[in-house]
Design an enzyme around this catalytic site. Structure first.
Site, PDB file in Angstrom:
ATOM      1  N   LYS A  41       0.659  -1.293   0.124  1.00  0.00           N
ATOM      2  CA  LYS A  41      -0.064   0.240   0.165  1.00  0.00           C
ATOM      3  C   LYS A  41       1.074   1.240  -0.176  1.00  0.00           C
ATOM      4  CE  LYS A  41      -4.062  -2.001   0.228  1.00  0.00           C
ATOM      5  NZ  LYS A  41      -4.868  -2.097  -0.913  1.00  0.00           N
ATOM      6  N   HIS A  43      -9.840  -8.263  -8.318  1.00  0.00           N
ATOM      7  CA  HIS A  43      -9.540  -7.899  -7.105  1.00  0.00           C
ATOM      8  C   HIS A  43     -10.432  -8.810  -6.132  1.00  0.00           C
ATOM      9  CE1 HIS A  43     -11.523  -5.342  -3.446  1.00  0.00           C
ATOM     10  NE2 HIS A  43     -10.014  -5.317  -3.268  1.00  0.00           N
TER      11      HIS A  43
END
Ligand code: 0YR
Ligand code: MG
Length: 371
Positions: A174, A305
């Site tokens: 991230k 995803h």
């Protein structure tokens, strides 16, 4: 396969850590909100969407399932998946208030349950019902080692363990600090720790604006990044197209897109390189298939995803020829009869009949929340 009942459920599964953060979300539980469909002959299908376990909005999804959609489907033939999907999506009073959002993900949960039923009736796993596996090795890339909330030293240790102990060859980190220099340093430290043979993707979860992304990418290019996911606001087609033209780092997105048309717009604008549809954000498996084919027709790879945490997407990924890898986040697998399994950095092919969505009795007993 006449549909006898459709009941919603809300399950809040705790994470295996106190909480995680990306650039825009902090969560402690993963919400599994969906529909259990029972047929006259006693078959049970499960479908769900993935939420951040906020009970108030989870209840809106559940109410949409029970009060708006269920009455449309009771008595219908569960084999007629495409027709029933159309019936849900074109129902005028629901479409009037929500062509995207809660109404879409509620329809998606039902659509997944209908596919689960059809695969169970055929006594085959979903990938088999769809036409068979086209992929021998489905690579798993690990997202659970690189949260924005993970301190750098721990992130480096987790990345090394993922590679050296668990056999992952692909990681995702991230990014999205208000000072992007921090992200450059974190990603560079991981690259140094794992060496050049491991792919590193990054995920901004829509935080930054175009100039910040352009400056970041110019500095990040020497780090050999596999993709930059959701660099900007989710609907910004023009911004993503401009970024894609200004950097050699490929762009990935799709987890926040609600429709085939939204995907088409990004693909036609040259604003995405890795297409990331999600059965729990789109209106289910039926629309996912449309998106995967649309991407494949344009020569773009599909990498789902895992808003479903992989339970359904592992089937779709083994089946669809545009997919060779799948995200891995192991938060809710133990809530299911046949949990996802990764060995040596690759997904194992599921073998039980259905879509992988059947919740265990224990998970329902332990983690159900009141409707
Ligand atoms: C936590 N994967 C993601 C999680 C994750 C999100 O907010 O939902 O980070 O799903 O972006 O690619
Ligand atoms: Mg993401």
């Amino acid at each position: 396969m006449k549909i006898k009942s459709i009941e919603p459920f809300i399950v809040h599964a705790p994470l295996n850590v106190d909480s995680i953060s990306d650039s825009t979300n902090t969560i402690t539980h993963w919400g599994i909100v969906g529909a259990r469909i029972v047929t006259e002959d006693g078959l049970e299908g499960y479908g769900y969407t993935g939420t951040h376990a906020h009970l108030a909005t989870d209840r809106l999804v559940a109410r949409c399932i029970s009060d708006s959609y269920a009455p449309l489907l009771i008595g219908e033939d569960a084999q007629d998946g495409d027709r029933l999907w159309r019936k849900l999506l074109s129902y005028p009073p629901v479409r009037w208030v929500g062509r995207a959002g809660i109404t879409t993900i509620a329809a998606g949960a039902i659509d997944i349950a209908l596919w689960d039923l059809r695969a169970k009736a055929a006594k085959v796993p979903l990938w088999k019902l769809l036409g068979g596996a086209t992929v021998d090795r489905l690579e798993a890339y690990n997202t659970d080692i690189g949260w924005l909330s993970t301190p750098l030293a721990r992130m480096i240790d987790s990345c090394k363990a993922a590679v050296e102990v668990d056999g992952f060859r692909r990681l995702k980190l991230k990014v999205g600090h208000s000072d992007p220099t921090i992200d450059i340093e974190r990603v560079a430290a991981v690259r140094k720790a794992v060496g050049p043979g491991v792919t590193i993707a990054i995920d901004g979860n829509g935080k930054w604006d175009l100039p910040t992304c352009m400056r970041f990418c110019a500095r990040a290019e020497p780090l050999d990044l596999f993709w930059f996911e959701e660099p900007m606001w989710f609907d910004d087609i023009r911004g993503h197209a401009e970024l894609a033209n200004s950097t050699s780092i490929p762009i990935a997105l799709g987890e926040q897109l609600y429709s085939l048309h939204a995907f088409n717009a990004f693909m036609d604008a040259g604003a995405v390189h890795y297409v990331q549809p999600d059965v729990t954000r789109l209106a289910g498996i039926t629309e996912y298939i449309q998106v995967a084919h649309a991407a494949h027709g344009r020569g773009l790879p599909v990498t789902a995803h895992v808003g479903d945490m992989g339970q359904v997407h592992v089937h779709l990924s083994f089946w669809h020829p545009a997919t060779t890898m799948l995200e891995y986040i192991p938060w809710i697998k133990d809530c299911f009869e046949e949990p996802i399994r990764v060995r040596d950095g690759a997904y194992q092919r599921p073998e039980a009949p259905g879509a992988g969505t059947t919740l265990t009795r224990q998970a329902i007993a332990a983690h159900s929340r009141p409707l």
